[in-house]
Enzyme design. Structure first.
Site, PDB file in Angstrom:
ATOM      1  N   HIS A  17      10.630 -30.222   2.737  1.00 39.26           N
ATOM      2  CA  HIS A  17      10.101 -31.382   3.469  1.00 39.26           C
ATOM      3  C   HIS A  17      11.054 -32.576   3.330  1.00 39.26           C
ATOM      4  CE1 HIS A  17       5.907 -29.574   2.499  1.00 39.26           C
ATOM      5  NE2 HIS A  17       6.039 -29.474   3.801  1.00 39.26           N
ATOM      6  N   LYS A  41     -10.402 -28.023   5.180  1.00 43.78           N
ATOM      7  CA  LYS A  41      -9.372 -27.194   4.544  1.00 43.78           C
ATOM      8  C   LYS A  41      -9.378 -27.456   3.052  1.00 43.78           C
ATOM      9  CE  LYS A  41      -5.130 -25.854   6.867  1.00 43.78           C
ATOM     10  NZ  LYS A  41      -3.755 -26.273   7.136  1.00 43.78           N
ATOM     11  N   ARG A  90      11.423 -23.098   9.980  1.00 45.56           N
ATOM     12  CA  ARG A  90      12.051 -22.358   8.892  1.00 45.56           C
ATOM     13  C   ARG A  90      12.549 -21.011   9.371  1.00 45.56           C
ATOM     14  NH1 ARG A  90       7.105 -23.749   5.101  1.00 45.56           N
ATOM     15  NH2 ARG A  90       6.271 -23.830   7.183  1.00 45.56           N
ATOM     16  N   SER A 128       5.019 -24.885   0.722  1.00 39.74           N
ATOM     17  CA  SER A 128       4.146 -25.406  -0.329  1.00 39.74           C
ATOM     18  C   SER A 128       3.319 -24.274  -0.922  1.00 39.74           C
ATOM     19  CB  SER A 128       3.203 -26.467   0.246  1.00 39.74           C
ATOM     20  OG  SER A 128       3.926 -27.533   0.779  1.00 39.74           O
TER      21      SER A 128
HETATM   22  P1  ADP Z   1       3.834 -25.896   4.442  1.00 38.83           P
HETATM   23  O1  ADP Z   1       3.971 -24.857   5.528  1.00 38.83           O
HETATM   24  O2  ADP Z   1       4.942 -25.843   3.421  1.00 38.83           O
HETATM   25  O3  ADP Z   1       2.450 -26.033   3.868  1.00 38.83           O
HETATM   26  P2  ADP Z   1       3.344 -28.311   5.964  1.00 38.83           P
HETATM   27  O4  ADP Z   1       2.155 -27.894   6.693  1.00 38.83           O
HETATM   28  O5  ADP Z   1       3.154 -29.432   5.031  1.00 38.83           O
HETATM   29  O6  ADP Z   1       4.120 -27.228   5.129  1.00 38.83           O
HETATM   30  O7  ADP Z   1       4.548 -28.551   6.976  1.00 38.83           O
HETATM   31  C1  ADP Z   1       4.829 -29.729   7.642  1.00 38.83           C
HETATM   32  C2  ADP Z   1       6.078 -29.537   8.453  1.00 38.83           C
HETATM   33  O8  ADP Z   1       7.186 -29.348   7.567  1.00 38.83           O
HETATM   34  C3  ADP Z   1       6.098 -28.302   9.368  1.00 38.83           C
HETATM   35  O9  ADP Z   1       6.781 -28.651  10.548  1.00 38.83           O
HETATM   36  C4  ADP Z   1       6.893 -27.289   8.593  1.00 38.83           C
HETATM   37  O10 ADP Z   1       7.533 -26.371   9.457  1.00 38.83           O
HETATM   38  C5  ADP Z   1       7.895 -28.207   7.919  1.00 38.83           C
HETATM   39  N1  ADP Z   1       8.429 -27.591   6.705  1.00 38.83           N
HETATM   40  C6  ADP Z   1       7.747 -27.134   5.646  1.00 38.83           C
HETATM   41  N2  ADP Z   1       8.583 -26.609   4.725  1.00 38.83           N
HETATM   42  C7  ADP Z   1       9.842 -26.738   5.221  1.00 38.83           C
HETATM   43  C8  ADP Z   1      11.147 -26.362   4.782  1.00 38.83           C
HETATM   44  N3  ADP Z   1      11.317 -25.686   3.650  1.00 38.83           N
HETATM   45  N4  ADP Z   1      12.193 -26.695   5.558  1.00 38.83           N
HETATM   46  C9  ADP Z   1      12.001 -27.338   6.741  1.00 38.83           C
HETATM   47  N5  ADP Z   1      10.803 -27.667   7.240  1.00 38.83           N
HETATM   48  C10 ADP Z   1       9.729 -27.389   6.494  1.00 38.83           C
END
Ligand code: ADP
Length: 160
Positions: A17, A41, A90, A128
């Protein structure tokens, strides 16, 4: 002046992130990390904890803010004067969902553009959920999250 929102659950924020935030910060005048408040959630960290862990991680970027959102994403974007939704890609597995969401959001609000950034190659495997799982099994997570997040995660899991 272009404002972008970067929405997600951030449960908790990872270096993946943060890679996106650092790069988004260079592209947009203002970047708002929007933390989903979805009581339906179940999250490991509360909304306040997730926001505070992000605030500590982004305090070095003056143009990055952290806000909660619980409305329709495009409505939240408008309320925050944002014209861009920033999302990370990703792997191919992210694509279907992101493709659907981007088109749905475009139908709802064509003036808001979704911008995708490829994950940094160091972090393409990082989520995460995986970090939570590794931590819960006693694995070392220090290369996946900032150190204050690793401490908070280990403390939170110890309480469970
Ligand atoms: P997660 O899937 O890790 O629970 P979130 O729902 O918080 O993540 O994701 C928020 C945004 O951040 C999404 O667009 C997700 O694709 C992106 N994201 C999450 N992890 C990464 C990463 N390792 N590299 C790039 N983008 C990421």
């Amino acid at each position: 002046m272009v404002t972008a929102i970067y929405p997600g659950s951030f449960d908790p924020i990872t270096l993946g992130h943060l890679d996106l935030i650092e790069r988004g910060n260079r592209l947009f005048d203002r970047l708002i990390v929007c933390v989903a408040n979805n009581p339906a959630k179940s999250h490991l960290f509360s909304l306040e904890q997730r926001m505070s862990l992000i605030e500590d991680a982004v305090s070095c970027y003056p143009n990055v803010e952290v806000q909660a959102f619980d409305a329709l994403l495009v409505k939240s974007a408008k309320d925050m004067d944002a014209s861009v939704i920033l999302r990370g890609l990703r792997a191919v597995s992210d694509f279907d969902y992101e493709f659907q969401m981007a088109h749905m959001n475009h139908q709802l609000s064509p003036e808001i553009e979704t911008v995708f950034m490829m994950t940094g190659e160091k972090y393409f495997y990082l989520s995460s959920a995986l970090v939570r799982e590794v931590a819960s099994l006693g694995g070392n997570i220090e290369s996946f999250v900032p150190s204050h997040v690793a401490t908070a995660l280990n403390e939170r899991l110890a309480k469970k």
